[in-house]
Design an enzyme around this catalytic site. Structure first.
Site, PDB file in Angstrom:
ATOM      1  N   LYS A 116       0.513   6.215  -8.547  1.00 21.56           N
ATOM      2  CA  LYS A 116       1.602   6.378  -9.512  1.00 21.56           C
ATOM      3  C   LYS A 116       2.823   7.036  -8.878  1.00 21.56           C
ATOM      4  O   LYS A 116       2.711   8.007  -8.133  1.00 21.56           O
ATOM      5  CB  LYS A 116       1.124   7.236 -10.699  1.00 21.56           C
ATOM      6  CG  LYS A 116       2.126   7.282 -11.855  1.00 21.56           C
ATOM      7  CD  LYS A 116       2.232   5.934 -12.538  1.00 21.56           C
ATOM      8  CE  LYS A 116       3.412   5.869 -13.506  1.00 21.56           C
ATOM      9  NZ  LYS A 116       4.721   5.716 -12.809  1.00 21.56           N
ATOM     10  N   LYS A 129       1.562  10.601 -16.069  1.00 27.09           N
ATOM     11  CA  LYS A 129       0.950   9.495 -16.803  1.00 27.09           C
ATOM     12  C   LYS A 129      -0.472   9.192 -16.333  1.00 27.09           C
ATOM     13  O   LYS A 129      -1.227   8.525 -17.046  1.00 27.09           O
ATOM     14  CB  LYS A 129       1.841   8.250 -16.685  1.00 27.09           C
ATOM     15  CG  LYS A 129       3.160   8.430 -17.421  1.00 27.09           C
ATOM     16  CD  LYS A 129       4.224   7.443 -17.026  1.00 27.09           C
ATOM     17  CE  LYS A 129       5.534   7.785 -17.750  1.00 27.09           C
ATOM     18  NZ  LYS A 129       6.678   7.010 -17.258  1.00 27.09           N
ATOM     19  N   SER A 188       6.746  11.359 -13.562  1.00 29.73           N
ATOM     20  CA  SER A 188       5.875  10.353 -14.194  1.00 29.73           C
ATOM     21  C   SER A 188       4.454  10.313 -13.645  1.00 29.73           C
ATOM     22  O   SER A 188       3.616   9.580 -14.181  1.00 29.73           O
ATOM     23  CB  SER A 188       6.505   8.963 -14.074  1.00 29.73           C
ATOM     24  OG  SER A 188       7.594   8.838 -14.949  1.00 29.73           O
ATOM     25  N   SER A 195       5.536   2.221 -15.927  1.00 28.36           N
ATOM     26  CA  SER A 195       5.910   3.631 -16.118  1.00 28.36           C
ATOM     27  C   SER A 195       6.749   3.853 -17.374  1.00 28.36           C
ATOM     28  O   SER A 195       7.716   4.612 -17.386  1.00 28.36           O
ATOM     29  CB  SER A 195       6.675   4.151 -14.894  1.00 28.36           C
ATOM     30  OG  SER A 195       6.685   5.564 -14.875  1.00 28.36           O
TER      31      SER A 195
END
Length: 477
Positions: free
Chosen positions: A261, A87, A84, A147
């Protein structure tokens, strides 16, 4: 005979002058010997702080966000799955579209048919539905704070019209950022064999994303409320980054953390791109392929958080900005010609070189190498005129170069300048050839005059003697 001797003397003088004048003028303007700064070769020095550091993960990197300096590298160019952390790129492209005026954070987006594109089982989601009307800013929070995978597809359609076009844009932007070992196959990082990157490339991406105020605001938010939409009640979002928020996981909070993140899949392992700011310094760390380890007390050690925090703390405590070279450095003297005021001019560094170094490295141990642009200078020389450069290095690492500039002005002597012009004239090949031709012709003419002129004179004397004989015989009669 006196005339012949005089002519031969003048010819010999001309020959000598033509052959010796350039040499004499060269002696007049020959530069003195240079006196460069003494350069003593130095062996590379290594930091024990760097040698001793190891992160419990497959790959890691620590970067100074302000300068881009890599402070720590552990398999940072090894290709791995980002999960993720992908992102970051998706959100950044949406924010860049806002900055260009193509979109607005307040735009209400009607969610399209590709909302669940490649959103597999077990995906992180906020259950955004096709036909739902939701603000662009709220979608960004869903993607970065909570997320949500499907939120990334919503952003993709808002920016590019389709997911495929947006993924192409992701790869184009990666190329622009120098992410040479990266290829994106989707918008969110759900596992795909063709979706990969490196810790180094992620650091490049995060450093660029953190330039945007909107991005920084979102990734530092501990929580966020998405207002109710036409198809969903209000959503309460909480950051998945345990360095920023303690809502999900405790024990890893870091007071200086500013993002960024999380990411995890079975194939990628536990991953975290983190940032922190302390005492005016900004660091970015990336940890890929960490593990969650069960402890004997029943708790779980989440290494993506613990190792990221340790790496950031180590970066702040183990590195500092040091001056490697400044204008106090004297690079030696360089010869000056065509002047009666000075035979040399000093050269000093102009500017300053700084670097972020481990605290156990001393810049005095680094190699400092001055180089002049030429063996000598012709007057006039202006104060501040660039005469060379000086480079600072440690082994194969070059930290930078500064110009070497003249510390004084040196005026030109017009007499020496004119003499030098004459010398340059006679040094030209065509002039030398012309001199040779003239001298050869003069020698040939002299030789011819000596040979044939003497014969004519001898013949005239013989004719005069014969006439005298005839006159004498007539008188004897």
């Amino acid at each position: 005979m006196k005339k012949y001797r005089l002519f031969r003397s003048l010819l010999a003088l001309a020959l000598a002058a033509g052959l010796t004048l350039p040499t004499a003028l060269a002696a007049q303007s020959a530069p003195p010997e240079a006196t460069p700064a003494v350069v003593t070769p130095k062996a590379p020095v290594e930091s024990q702080l760097l040698s001793d550091m190891h992160i419990e993960a497959a790959a890691a990197i620590l970067v100074d966000a302000d300068t881009g300096t890599v402070l720590f590298d552990q398999n940072a160019h090894e290709q791995r799955y980002p999960a993720s952390i992908t992102k970051v790129m998706t959100a950044m492209l949406a924010i860049e579209a806002v900055d260009r005026g193509e979109l607005s954070l307040n735009d209400v987006i009607t969610v399209g048919s590709e909302v669940n594109r490649e959103v597999g089982d077990g995906s992180s989601t906020q259950n955004i539905k096709e036909g739902e009307q939701i603000r662009l800013e709220d979608v960004l929070y869903c993607a970065l704070t909570a997320s949500a995978n499907e939120a990334c597809n919503v952003l993709a359609q808002a920016v590019s019209g389709s997911v495929d076009d947006f993924v192409a844009l992701m790869n184009q932007r990666a190329g622009e950022l120098g992410m040479e070992d990266t290829h994106f196959a989707n918008t969110h990082g759900y596992h795909n064999e063709e979706h990969y990157t490196t810790a180094y490339d992620i650091a490049l991406m995060c450093r660029e994303a953190m330039q945007h105020e909107t991005f920084r605001t979102i990734v530092t938010a501990k929580s966020y409320t998405v207002p109710a939409t036409n198809l969903h009640e209000a959503r309460e979002l909480h950051d998945t980054n345990a360095l920023v928020s303690t809502w999900r996981i405790t024990g890893y909070y870091y007071e200086y953390a500013t993002g960024i993140k999380t990411g995890s899949t079975p194939e990628a392992g536990q991953c975290l791109a983190a940032s922190a700011s302390k005492d005016g310094r900004n660091l970015i760390s990336v940890v890929l392929g960490a593990e969650n380890i069960a402890q004997s007390d029943g708790t779980t050690l989440r290494q993506s958080f613990s190792e990221s925090k340790r790496l950031l703390q180590w970066g702040f405590s183990s590195f500092s900005t040091k001056t490697l070279l400044d204008s106090t450095y004297f690079g030696g003297t360089i010869p000056v010609t065509l002047s009666r005021d000075a035979n040399y001019v000093g050269a000093q560094a102009s500017g300053e070189i700084e670097a972020i170094l481990p605290n156990d490295l001393d810049p005095a141990d680094f190699q400092v190498t001055p180089e002049f642009n030429a063996e000598s200078l012709e007057a006039p020389v202006d104060k501040g005129q660039i005469v060379g450069k000086v480079t600072v290095s440690n082994g194969d690492t070059v930290y930078g170069s500064l110009d070497l500039v003249a510390v004084d002005s040196v005026a030109r002597s017009e007499l020496l300048y004119r003499l030098d012009q004459v010398k340059r004239f006679f040094d030209q090949l065509w002039v030398k050839m012309l001199l040779v031709v003239v001298l050869v012709l003069a020698a040939v003419l002299l030789l011819r005059w000596l040979l044939f002129g003497r014969r004519r004179r001898y013949g005239s004397r013989r004719r005069g003697g014969y006439s005298g004989g005839r006159y004498s015989r007539r008188r004897r009669r």
